[in-house]
Design a protein around this motif. Sequence first.
Motif, PDB file in Angstrom:
ATOM      1  N   ASN A   1      -8.073   1.734   4.395  1.00  0.00           N
ATOM      2  CA  ASN A   1      -7.584   3.013   4.888  1.00  0.00           C
ATOM      3  C   ASN A   1      -8.085   3.307   6.288  1.00  0.00           C
ATOM      4  O   ASN A   1      -7.349   3.862   7.112  1.00  0.00           O
ATOM      5  N   CYS A   2      -9.317   2.934   6.573  1.00  0.00           N
ATOM      6  CA  CYS A   2      -9.859   3.168   7.913  1.00  0.00           C
ATOM      7  C   CYS A   2      -9.120   2.337   8.954  1.00  0.00           C
ATOM      8  O   CYS A   2      -8.791   2.830  10.051  1.00  0.00           O
TER       9      CYS A   2
ATOM     10  N   CYS B   1      -5.728   2.756  -1.756  1.00  0.00           N
ATOM     11  CA  CYS B   1      -6.299   1.647  -1.007  1.00  0.00           C
ATOM     12  C   CYS B   1      -7.813   1.803  -0.940  1.00  0.00           C
ATOM     13  O   CYS B   1      -8.355   2.879  -1.129  1.00  0.00           O
TER      14      CYS B   1
ATOM     15  N   CYS C   1       0.861  -1.185   0.000  1.00  0.00           N
ATOM     16  CA  CYS C   1       0.000   0.000   0.000  1.00  0.00           C
ATOM     17  C   CYS C   1       0.893   1.228   0.000  1.00  0.00           C
ATOM     18  O   CYS C   1       1.207   1.764   1.039  1.00  0.00           O
TER      19      CYS C   1
ATOM     20  N   SER D   1       0.447   4.571   3.452  1.00  0.00           N
ATOM     21  CA  SER D   1      -0.611   5.301   2.761  1.00  0.00           C
ATOM     22  C   SER D   1      -0.740   6.693   3.358  1.00  0.00           C
ATOM     23  O   SER D   1      -0.995   6.854   4.549  1.00  0.00           O
ATOM     24  N   ARG D   2      -0.566   7.712   2.517  1.00  0.00           N
ATOM     25  CA  ARG D   2      -0.728   9.089   2.976  1.00  0.00           C
ATOM     26  C   ARG D   2      -2.179   9.377   3.344  1.00  0.00           C
ATOM     27  O   ARG D   2      -2.456  10.091   4.306  1.00  0.00           O
ATOM     28  N   PHE D   3      -3.100   8.791   2.595  1.00  0.00           N
ATOM     29  CA  PHE D   3      -4.510   9.052   2.862  1.00  0.00           C
ATOM     30  C   PHE D   3      -4.940   8.500   4.218  1.00  0.00           C
ATOM     31  O   PHE D   3      -5.727   9.116   4.934  1.00  0.00           O
ATOM     32  N   SER D   4      -4.430   7.341   4.600  1.00  0.00           N
ATOM     33  CA  SER D   4      -4.795   6.776   5.896  1.00  0.00           C
ATOM     34  C   SER D   4      -4.277   7.653   7.035  1.00  0.00           C
ATOM     35  O   SER D   4      -4.945   7.791   8.068  1.00  0.00           O
TER      36      SER D   4
ATOM     37  N   TRP E   1     -11.442   2.010   0.931  1.00  0.00           N
ATOM     38  CA  TRP E   1     -11.840   2.798   2.093  1.00  0.00           C
ATOM     39  C   TRP E   1     -11.702   1.988   3.373  1.00  0.00           C
ATOM     40  O   TRP E   1     -11.257   2.511   4.402  1.00  0.00           O
TER      41      TRP E   1
ATOM     42  N   LEU F   1      -6.040   1.146   8.642  1.00  0.00           N
ATOM     43  CA  LEU F   1      -4.694   1.692   8.743  1.00  0.00           C
ATOM     44  C   LEU F   1      -4.683   2.972   9.579  1.00  0.00           C
ATOM     45  O   LEU F   1      -3.735   3.234  10.337  1.00  0.00           O
ATOM     46  N   ALA F   2      -5.741   3.774   9.443  1.00  0.00           N
ATOM     47  CA  ALA F   2      -5.850   4.980  10.258  1.00  0.00           C
ATOM     48  C   ALA F   2      -5.989   4.622  11.736  1.00  0.00           C
ATOM     49  O   ALA F   2      -5.390   5.274  12.611  1.00  0.00           O
TER      50      ALA F   2
END
Length: 613
Positions: free
Chosen positions: A30-31, A25, A19, A385-388, A27, A33-34
Amino acid sequence: MNGGHHRVPGARSPVLASCSLQKVCSWMLNCFLALQHLAVQASLLCIFHLLFLSTLPEEPPHAQATSELLACSLFACGISTVLQTNLGSRLPLVQIPSFEYLVPAMVLSSHLSVGARTDRNGTDEASACLAPPCTIAGSWATSLQEVSGAVLISGLVQLVLGVSGLCGWAARHCGPMVLAPSLSIIGLSAYKEAALFCSTSWGIALLLILLAVTFSQYLGSCRLPFCTLTGAWRGTAELSVPTLRMFSVLVPFVCVCIICAILSHFHIPWESLDLAVAQLPWANSTSHAPWLRIPYTGERGLPLLTPQALAVGIAMAIGCSMNSVGCYVLCGRLLRAPQPPPQACNRGVCVEGLGSLLAGLLGTPGGTAASIANACAIGLTQAGSRFSVQVSALVCMVLGMSPRLAGLLTRIPLAVHGGVLCVTYAVAVGTGISYFQYADIDSGRNIFIVGFAMFMALLVPRWFSAAPAHLATGWMPLDLLFLSLLMVPVFLTGFLSFFLENTVSGTLEERGLLSNLALQKAGAGDSQPCRERGEVSQVYELPTGLRRLLPSSCKTLPCCFLCPRSDEEEEKEEEEEEDGSRGPEEGTADPGEGTHLLTKPSSEGAAAGQETE
């Protein structure tokens, strides 16, 4: 050629396979991973506040004060993380108050505690405050306000360091012989805190460590069919992901917390009573905290700007800037991305300065800095992942506006915090050691630099923690400045290794600065610089909408050190670096020395270089 801008072998390999920054990734992934980033961040925040609050002269005047402090820190960290991932270094780095903030804050609060005990002459002046609207009074509030003032000053100093380009300049002159001991000490500097929290229940801590090692190393290749990743960038429908490795921190964290809750429900003793009792006021603060409370400036009084706060704030800024630049390099290496360019380091430090300014205005005892533990979690789970990270930042902001929800983090067992430190910071130690392969570690010069820098970084803080009275210049702010710097191992390692590496004579090959030339000779070809610039722009470049506004403002101060240079300027610099590094090889330059701060001509060195050819 310079030390901080070289490419190391393996840097051209693709970014993390599961990732990466450029992959999108799903949703759900990502959640989760967050949540993983949030779990690591929560452990570090709780450790910071637990250790800091123990140094204050008094107990907090009302029960919800600790939850409100934690909520304010979460709010500031969430905003700083959003800025860092969009406008700063652009790496997927979570922001937290690091240990480089904790040590100076504890030095200042311990000094204030001694002064408070002297002023009270054994009497208690703190007034009872039970209702939430009342203000926090007494020496507890005064100490917190002065520490917040130091955090505010550190933010201003970090802005100066970033805008002036000093951090980027230092990063360019950091070769393997600076990065190796510095990153290793960054990991080793947390061993005391890890041992302290693990000692509350070594069984629980070892269980978390065992699960994390099993999932990340032994079961890392296991792919669950129901957990997929959209693969539109390859023209495929979906790909399975190594789920156990990707969540090798979150799954053990949740499992161990559930086991602790079950043991507590059945009244089975599993925690050391001596350290568990100290956690009770901290954990019991949740029930009195409000559900909604938006942080604002002056909630706990305005920060106090005193000479002591000024000295400690400067120490905070220097230590945290060195830690953050090391974290940028660490994260880039774990992501197999190119070395962070100077402008990315400058932007990152500037954004952290803005976050520290916000944290100081909100009255928190720590600023914002790049989280070493979260960066190491990226390498352990191989999910960058930057978004996570941005999703976890939004969750932090929501928790920061609800002290009741933020107080739930105080229920996490202390042994879990210790286990998280052990698992994550070990990756930093290993990454630092891996840089030794690019230098001649058999060289007596390199052996001395590494050994001396690391040994003094562990010795000096130990000495001053046992006898701080040995440092007495006659002026208290100066004493606090020196003590705050000399108690931080990262500062000692970085300063000593940087100074010795750039002043002691050594060839480029001996210092490990010929990696880029080795790659080109191995068949990288003339297209390598262009390919490298493309990879750098993909990882570290600013958003497209913002880049369109930059050309008119990036040519003048103070923005010139924050913006990327043109391709012509980079090609010119690369030609100069290549000419400078080719000199020792061809025997046209004086010694083949690689020092950048001092030039040491030596006929013996030139003769030795010619014999080698």
